[in-house]
Scaffold this active site. Structure first.
Site, PDB file in Angstrom:
ATOM      1  N   THR A  34     -58.069 -92.300  68.514  1.00  0.00           N
ATOM      2  CA  THR A  34     -58.392 -92.896  68.303  1.00  0.00           C
ATOM      3  C   THR A  34     -60.347 -92.934  68.527  1.00  0.00           C
ATOM      4  O   THR A  34     -60.745 -93.561  68.004  1.00  0.00           O
ATOM      5  CB  THR A  34     -58.515 -94.268  69.043  1.00  0.00           C
ATOM      6  OG1 THR A  34     -58.793 -94.445  70.491  1.00  0.00           O
ATOM      7  CG2 THR A  34     -57.240 -95.093  68.772  1.00  0.00           C
ATOM      8  N   GLY A 123     -52.131 -80.260  79.075  1.00  0.00           N
ATOM      9  CA  GLY A 123     -52.156 -81.271  78.498  1.00  0.00           C
ATOM     10  C   GLY A 123     -53.078 -81.940  79.000  1.00  0.00           C
ATOM     11  O   GLY A 123     -52.976 -83.753  78.457  1.00  0.00           O
ATOM     12  N   ASP A 171     -61.265 -87.070  76.824  1.00  0.00           N
ATOM     13  CA  ASP A 171     -61.112 -86.014  78.082  1.00  0.00           C
ATOM     14  C   ASP A 171     -62.787 -86.068  78.744  1.00  0.00           C
ATOM     15  O   ASP A 171     -62.744 -86.252  80.005  1.00  0.00           O
ATOM     16  CB  ASP A 171     -61.160 -85.190  76.680  1.00  0.00           C
ATOM     17  CG  ASP A 171     -59.814 -84.987  75.985  1.00  0.00           C
ATOM     18  OD1 ASP A 171     -59.068 -85.581  76.225  1.00  0.00           O
ATOM     19  OD2 ASP A 171     -59.857 -83.754  75.621  1.00  0.00           O
TER      20      ASP A 171
HETATM   21  C1  GLA Z   1     -57.199 -84.071  72.518  1.00  0.00           C
HETATM   22  C2  GLA Z   1     -59.041 -84.746  72.463  1.00  0.00           C
HETATM   23  C3  GLA Z   1     -59.630 -86.206  72.342  1.00  0.00           C
HETATM   24  C4  GLA Z   1     -58.536 -86.740  71.877  1.00  0.00           C
HETATM   25  C5  GLA Z   1     -57.458 -86.451  72.253  1.00  0.00           C
HETATM   26  C6  GLA Z   1     -56.239 -87.678  71.040  1.00  0.00           C
HETATM   27  O1  GLA Z   1     -56.579 -84.833  74.310  1.00  0.00           O
HETATM   28  O2  GLA Z   1     -59.795 -83.705  72.983  1.00  0.00           O
HETATM   29  O3  GLA Z   1     -60.782 -85.674  71.705  1.00  0.00           O
HETATM   30  O4  GLA Z   1     -58.477 -86.754  70.646  1.00  0.00           O
HETATM   31  O5  GLA Z   1     -56.814 -85.361  71.825  1.00  0.00           O
HETATM   32  O6  GLA Z   1     -56.067 -88.844  71.452  1.00  0.00           O
END
Ligand code: GLA
Length: 383
Positions: A34, A123, A171
């Site tokens: 999003t 992740g 992030d």
């Molecule tokens: C990665 C990206 C974020 C976000 C997520 C999915 O972590 O770095 O900016 O888009 O994927 O929500």
């Protein structure tokens, strides 16, 4: 970790650092993809992260060292992205350039040592952690004042423009605004950062698949493009909408014949995720943890079916952890295409249950999952 960073610095550069900073990794709690669609997202900083030790040099070079290998050098006056083994240095180098563009003045170059207790590729966004730790440390030694939102934007800019990853602000925003026992809530349209307390007695368990889609970066970029494409079509019908996230689930269904099946599913995921962030917020406020869990599980299902950013391994972990007692819900966390799942659990969920999930995963795929039990921790800071 501070003493490890100091030690690595001293061993590599033969002198002492004069500033340290720490920044955490993050969990995406709910609100998948999003962020770059102007939507809502909730995350939490984890206790694990990256610590850097820095000091100025007396020339115009930058030298960066991690626990993994030899120092990587770059000239302060011509910072360009590196390929190959030294490419991890693109995160701190990109931040350096973004800070210069934001007006930070650097009379000399610097040395920096980087240590981490955050698994890379899990992740949990080790990239945002290194970006935010670098930004805080450099701002301190060069006397640049900035607030948390500015640090988050500088980290994102480094990633978008220097590393070349079209990520949103999730992030970096969570790493910057993390707070112990709190979720960070971001409205990405206005870049407004808020927080919500984690209900007492709830926990996060991360299970990393240790398996990545080989084309994870291009798959992410493809989703970015598909979302833009879906929005540009929907805009014909809803010209007042500024982002895909402004389209309600009802409005999307009313326009469903405008989109082909693939773009419709991508749009359903984004529009649905925004609705789920709102549902989670209300459920948290009402103390209804079952409803929070249902929204998390629905989010994963939408990733699987609509956004197609899940994998067999992620689905397996979500399914097996969801069958365990005292688990409210589970979903992939972060970009997807590999990486990790997050389970939101009560106090009763135990290490032996987590081990059972990991054993079933090993049986099915022949891979060891990394299991991390963590809590929402503080955001980036000088230490
Ligand atoms: C990665 C990206 C974020 C976000 C997520 C999915 O972590 O770095 O900016 O888009 O994927 O929500």
């Amino acid at each position: 970790m501070k003493s490890q960073a100091t030690e690595l610095y001293e061993k590599t550069f033969g002198s002492s650092p004069n500033q340290h900073a720490f920044a955490p990794g993050r969990i995406e709690f709910v609100g998948n993809h999003t962020d770059y669609n102007g939507g809502l997202v909730m995350g939490a900083a984890v206790a694990e992260g990256i610590t850097v030790a820095v000091a100025k040099r007396d020339d115009r070079k930058i030298s960066l060292v991690s626990e993994e290998g030899d120092p990587v050098e770059a000239p302060l006056d011509a910072i360009t992205p590196l390929a190959g083994e030294g490419s991890w240095a693109n995160y701190p180098l990109g931040v350096t350039r973004a800070l210069l563009e934001a007006g930070m003045e650097m009379d000399f170059g610097f040395n920096m040592a980087v240590v981490s207790n955050l698994p890379v590729g899990a992740g949990l966004s080790s990239s945002a952690a290194i970006e935010l730790a670098t930004a805080h440390a450099l701002a301190a030694i060069y006397g640049f004042e900035a607030d948390k939102a500015t640090f988050a934007r500088i980290g994102r800019k480094a990633e978008n423009e220097f590393v070349g990853m079209p990520c949103g602000i999730l992030d970096q925003g969570v790493s910057a605004f993390g707070r112990a026992n709190h979720l960070v809530r971001i409205d990405c349209a206005t870049e407004t950062f808020g927080e919500t307390p984690m209900p007492e007695g709830t926990h996060f368990w991360i299970f990393n698949t240790n398996k990545k889609h080989s084309l994870v970066d291009s798959a992410y970029a493809d989703r970015f493009k598909e979302c833009n494409e879906a929005f540009s079509i929907l805009k014909n019908r809803y010209p007042e909408a500024k982002t895909l996230s402004e389209i309600t689930p009802e409005a999307l269904e009313a326009a469903k014949d405008d989109l082909d099946d693939l773009l419709l599913r991508r749009a359903r995921h984004i529009v649905g995720e925004n609705a789920r962030v709102r549902a989670v917020e209300s459920a948290l406020a009402a103390g209804d943890l079952e409803a929070v869990g249902e929204a998390l599980s629905a989010s994963h299902e939408s990733s699987r079916v609509n956004f197609e950013n899940s994998t067999e391994e992620l689905d397996f972990l979500v399914q097996s952890v969801s069958g365990q007692a005292d688990v409210y819900g589970a979903r992939l966390t972060g970009g997807g295409f590999g990486g990790a799942i997050m389970a939101f659990t009560g106090e009763g969920f135990s290490r032996s249950q987590a081990d059972e999930v990991a054993a079933a995963y090993r049986e099915a795929f022949g891979i060891d999952a990394t299991v991390i039990h963590t809590q929402a921790g503080p955001g980036a800071t000088l230490i």
